[in-house]
Write an enzyme that holds these catalytic residues in place. Structure first.
Site, PDB file in Angstrom:
ATOM      1  CB  SER A 138      -6.761   0.520   0.494  1.00 26.19           C
ATOM      2  OG  SER A 138      -7.905   0.439   1.322  1.00 26.19           O
ATOM      3  CG  ASP A 139      -7.704  -6.220   0.225  1.00 29.19           C
ATOM      4  OD1 ASP A 139      -8.933  -6.229   0.452  1.00 29.19           O
ATOM      5  OD2 ASP A 139      -7.081  -7.216  -0.170  1.00 29.19           O
ATOM      6  CB  ALA A 140     -11.356  -4.784   3.536  1.00 32.53           C
TER       7      ALA A 140
ATOM      8  CB  ALA B 212      -4.736  -2.862   3.473  1.00 33.18           C
TER       9      ALA B 212
ATOM     10  CG  HIS C 219      -2.168  -0.898   0.903  1.00 40.66           C
ATOM     11  ND1 HIS C 219      -2.089  -2.269   0.921  1.00 40.66           N
ATOM     12  CD2 HIS C 219      -3.456  -0.601   0.570  1.00 40.66           C
ATOM     13  CE1 HIS C 219      -3.288  -2.777   0.619  1.00 40.66           C
ATOM     14  NE2 HIS C 219      -4.126  -1.791   0.403  1.00 40.66           N
TER      15      HIS C 219
END
Length: 945
Positions: A242-244, A246, A221
């Site tokens: 972004s991923d959850a 992260a 990230h």
């Protein structure tokens, strides 16, 4: 919303270019409104008439999480079709259903988070089901097709906006938010980046999602590769979501930054545009961004960059031009065409691994269909809810007639006896409503709770007979006679309440633990044991019940009876997508679970005409020697059973091909965290052993002849042609595959590498002339000595055939290229991560922003080799840039150490580098060997003199 005047707002003018309209809208937003746009759930701006917007709608193989929808085969099954045009049509159907569902439910989003283009490097990865292939070329071909279907064909307006997952080098669920993938430059460019690059360059990608893991010591990230590579591949604005959770991981689990303000600012500057964190609550992200602004870590220009990218996607989706949006009225949902396509995809995904002539089955065959998956049609975490479904049993009933098909599931029929002599009892659930998990849809299905409206389990003198299935490693499910699985809800009580095992936290799995003369029954979802109390059966931290397992019938017994009475047995084995291998959980072995192995042996002992049909998200190591036929299909979606029956019957000749290597043994696998496919000899590209079934393998009910191979070099390409003829007696598809191999490479190159392929349908006797135009760049490798792609001059063998190992034709072409030169170490030195060989080395971050360094991967010394270093007429000094404490030993050509360098005092931090010099005498061309000892980071080696 507050009234506004569209005629005065340029961002509402469809005659203006999107860029000018975005500039106008951006100029009207306040800093507070821009900040709020950075969260996944961007609020409406009522004063401008701008609607709320959310990033993220799962659509990996159908619309997921939002209730009933058409369910196509899992992504790895779509990869097994080797058919980009089919997959494009699947993407088209999925995007139309997204639009149709959104028209009725505005929770359905148009920014779809799919496909997954992570390469299937390691078959024990828990999310194997989500990828397409271990090969970058095949992965990008399938992903490009799917994204084009999702995007739609209109030149201006997109039907949906696809986001590729998961950037980058992400193939492990074990400690996924804290592990670092060590990816050397050649692997980075030749393997991990390629699938992303080719798909982005094809022009139907709206963005990417960074993965949870770190790469070379730096969280994805805050990856510099987002700017250095991703955004250079297209002129379109790409939205990075972004991923959850992260963003919070940067501080909470990874401890990469001290404060969330620093972490959020670093992610935003690196290129993350939308923050998926804390569910629908945007206050935390907003607070962090404001804090970063106040501390001078961000500027409003940084916000503008991210918001511009989001607005670019929204404009392309037609949000601001509803009267011009050609997709606004799309209403195609669960249409006959979509149902037919789901069946076609399921049929094309089936791979025939072995056939000694038992298939196809004659119409009058008496069939026993047995196994834990024989009457199942499984969903996974990224599925929608079935509208239609077909199990193998139902498919065979439909195709051959119920009177010719016998069924035995193969579960153990058991009762659980308590220490008092009573048995677990499932009370009747009279009047209870039928309920399917996820049928109502949910923005976050992880929050769905178990049912509490059904009666709690009790005990009585006779008890209830339960169906016990062991899915491997002692992980069990227990099913009541009414078909419901035992499950635990938030109140801790056991009920027969679940239609299937499922959910983010699976509450339907148990383990029997030996205890005295009986067993404790551990509920794996809570980690607690089952106890019996006055108010029913529940899980608790104390007073666990000791159960005696009373077996009424072993599954092998039922399977053997059914098998003995049949002409042919079809054993349907495989995995449950929620158990022992899924997101958050890697597999531990390639072996089939023990209970399923026993069922297979029982069937084979009772009837040698036993066909194994593996329905699984993964490869398995099975012994096919005594089996006359073996098939594999991923979980095939709503038409899985019909498709399997039609292939078994010969209505369809199988033509799926393996999208990844099937290894024969766990011993053939490298470590799950070893991402160096070159050094570890991973995937078909480098594996030197004998696979169980090779990449690209798949048989047919027809036979095919290859001929007339020609190849010529012209106009920056190699033009290849050959013919394929159906020499069988049925119409069938063949997947013709073209590979290349560098004949005399100066560096380790793939044993063979897929250049292209074609799936063609041929009638008996029909011939197809296939032509391929392969750009010369396809023969290049990443030259670490020059930090760029290079085509090496020399011979390249072209191989055409039916799999990576079934080569029917070959020829060699000579390519011009750039000659291999020694490393000019006097001019550039050695970038530490640009090695040719390594042992025991991990690549780490040189700084938190950019650059690589190397360090020993463990307590033992690490070794590095840099080939053909040219010292010219001679050098007298070596200089190393290091941080930490330890030593660097330098030698030439494997000889004795010529220099040993060690910091006088440990640096204060891992990024505090110092330069150390020592005398060394070297001239001419030599291999440089470095040995690193201790927790020392090496960034660069220079020579002078």
């Amino acid at each position: 919303m507050t009234a506004h005047t569209p005629s005065t707002e340029p961002f509402r003018d469809p005659q203006l270019p999107f860029a000018k309209r975005i500039d106008d809208l951006l100029s009207r937003l306040t800093p507070q409104e821009k900040t709020a746009f950075l969260h996944q759930f961007a609020p409406a701006v009522e004063r401008l008439g701008v609607a709320a917007f959310r990033t993220g709608q799962e659509a990996l193989h159908g619309v997921a999480w939002m209730g009933p929808a058409t369910v196509f085969p899992q992504a790895v099954g779509l990869g097994a079709t080797w058919n980009p045009e089919l997959v494009r049509r699947v993407g088209d159907a999925v995007s139309r259903e997204v639009r149709a569902m959104r028209a009725k439910d505005d929770r359905v989003g148009l920014n779809v988070w799919s496909p997954t283009v992570n390469l299937l490097r390691h078959p024990l990865w828990g999310r194997n089901e989500e990828g397409y292939s271990e090969d970058p070329k095949l992965t990008s071909a399938i992903a490009t097709a799917y994204t084009h279907g999702l995007r739609g064909e209109h030149p201006t307006y997109w039907r949906t906006a696809p986001v590729l997952k998961h950037w980058l080098a992400h193939n492990n669920e074990t400690d996924r938010s804290t592990t670092s993938s060590s990816v050397r430059p050649r692997v980075l460019h030749e393997y991990d980046l390629r699938a992303f690059r080719d798909t982005v360059e094809a022009g139907a990608v709206a963005g990417v999602m960074p993965a949870y893991n770190l790469v070379n010591g730096r969280p994805n990230h805050v990856s510099p590769y987002l700017a250095e590579h991703l955004r250079t591949w297209t002129e379109e604005e790409l939205l990075v979501c972004s991923d959850a959770g992260a963003p919070s991981n940067l501080v909470d689990s990874e401890h990469y930054f001290d404060t969330h303000e620093e972490a959020t600012a670093a992610a935003l500057v690196a290129g993350v545009d939308s923050f998926t964190d804390h569910g629908t609550d945007s206050s935390q992200i907003i607070g962090r961004v404001r804090g970063a602004l106040e501390r001078g870590l961000l500027t409003e220009a940084d916000l503008d960059t991210a918001v511009r990218r989001q607005l670019s996607v929204r404009f392309r989706l037609g949000e601001f031009d509803p009267s011009y949006d050609p997709h606004d009225a799309t209403g195609e949902f669960d249409t006959p065409a979509h149902r037919a396509l789901a069946q076609e995809a399921a049929e094309q995904a089936i791979v025939l691994l072995k056939n000694d002539g038992v298939l196809p089955l004659a119409p009058d065959t008496r069939i026993a269909v047995v196994g834990l998956l024989a009457d199942e049609c499984k969903l996974d975490w990224y599925s929608g809810t079935f509208i239609h479904r077909s199990t193998p049993l139902e498919g065979l009933y439909e195709r051959f007639g119920a009177e010719r098909v016998e069924f035995a599931e193969g579960v153990d029929r058991v009762r659980l006896k308590t220490s008092t002599g009573a048995f677990l009892h499932v009370p009747a659930a009279e009047g209870a409503a039928e309920e399917v998990r996820g049928a109502e849809g949910a923005l976050d299905p992880a929050l769905l709770r178990g049912r509490t409206d059904l009666p709690v389990l009790t005990t009585d003198a006779t008890g209830t007979e339960l169906a016990l299935a062991d899915w491997g490693e002692g992980v069990l499910t227990l099913r009541a006679p009414d078909g419901r699985y035992l499950s635990v809800a938030d109140d801790g009580c056991l009920r027969a309440s679940a239609d299937q095992p499922g959910g983010w936290f699976v509450q339907e799995t148990f383990r029997l633990e030996p205890h005295g003369n009986g067993h404790l029954l551990k509920h794996l979802g809570t980690g607690r044991h089952v106890c019996v109390s006055a108010d029913g059966v529940k899980v608790a931290d104390e007073d666990p019940e000791v159960f005696e397992l009373v077996v009424a019938e072993r599954g092998e017994e039922a399977v053997a009876r059914a098998a003995a009475a049949a002409d042919v047995v079809v054993v349907v084995a495989g995995n449950d997508p929620y158990i022992n291998g899924r997101e958050t959980e890697d597999r531990t072995t390639l072996l089939l679970p023990g209970q399923q192995e026993r069922l297979l042996r029982a069937a084979r002992a009772a009837n040698p005409a036993t066909v194994l049909a593996l329905v699984a998200a993964y490869p398995y190591a099975v012994d096919p020697a005594e089996l006359p036929a073996v098939l594999w299909t991923a979980h095939g979606g709503q038409a899985a059973g019909t498709a399997l029956a039609r292939v078994l019957a010969g209505d369809v000749s199988p033509a799926g091909r393996l999208p990844q290597t099937w290894y024969a043994d766990d011993a053939d696998l490298p470590g799950l965290l070893d991402y160096d496919v070159i050094s570890a000899r991973q995937t078909y590209l480098y594996f030197e052993g004998t696979p169980l079934f090779p990449f690209g393998h798949g048989l047919s009910y027809a036979s095919f002849a290859y001929g007339d191979l020609t190849a010529r070099v012209e106009d920056e390409a190699v033009r290849v042609s050959f013919s394929v003829t159906n020499t069988g007696d049925v119409t069938a598809d063949e997947v013709a595959q073209l590979y290349a191999r560098a004949v005399d490479a100066s560096v380790p190159r793939p044993r063979r590498e897929l250049l292209d392929h074609r799936r063609v349908t041929l009638a008996p006797g029909e011939t197809a002339e296939l032509g391929f135009e392969v750009p010369l760049t396809a023969f290049a490798f990443w030259d670490v000595t020059q930090d760029r792609w290079r085509v090496e001059p020399g011979g390249y063998e072209l191989l055409a055939g039916a799999s990576s190992e079934d080569v029917r034709l070959r020829t060699t072409v000579q390519l011009d290229g750039e000659p291999t030169l020694p490393r000019a170490v006097l001019a550039t030195g050695l970038a530490a991560a640009g090695f040719d060989e390594q042992r025991g080395i991990a690549i780490v971050d040189r700084t938190k922003v950019s650059g690589d360094a190397v360090t020993p991967a463990g307590p033992e010394p690490g070794e590095l080799v840099y080939h053909a270093c040219d010292f010219g007429r001679g050098v007298s000094e070596v200089t190393v840039e290091v941080a930490g404490e330890g030593t660097v030993e330098l030698s030439l050509d494997g000889g004795p150490a010529l220099a040993v360098l060690s910091p006088a005092a440990p640096a204060s931090g891992p990024y505090d580098y110092v330069s150390l010099s020592a005398s060394v005498a070297a001239a001419g061309v030599h291999d440089v060997h470095l040995r690193l000892r201790g927790p020392l980071r090496l960034a660069h080696v220079g020579f002078s003199g």
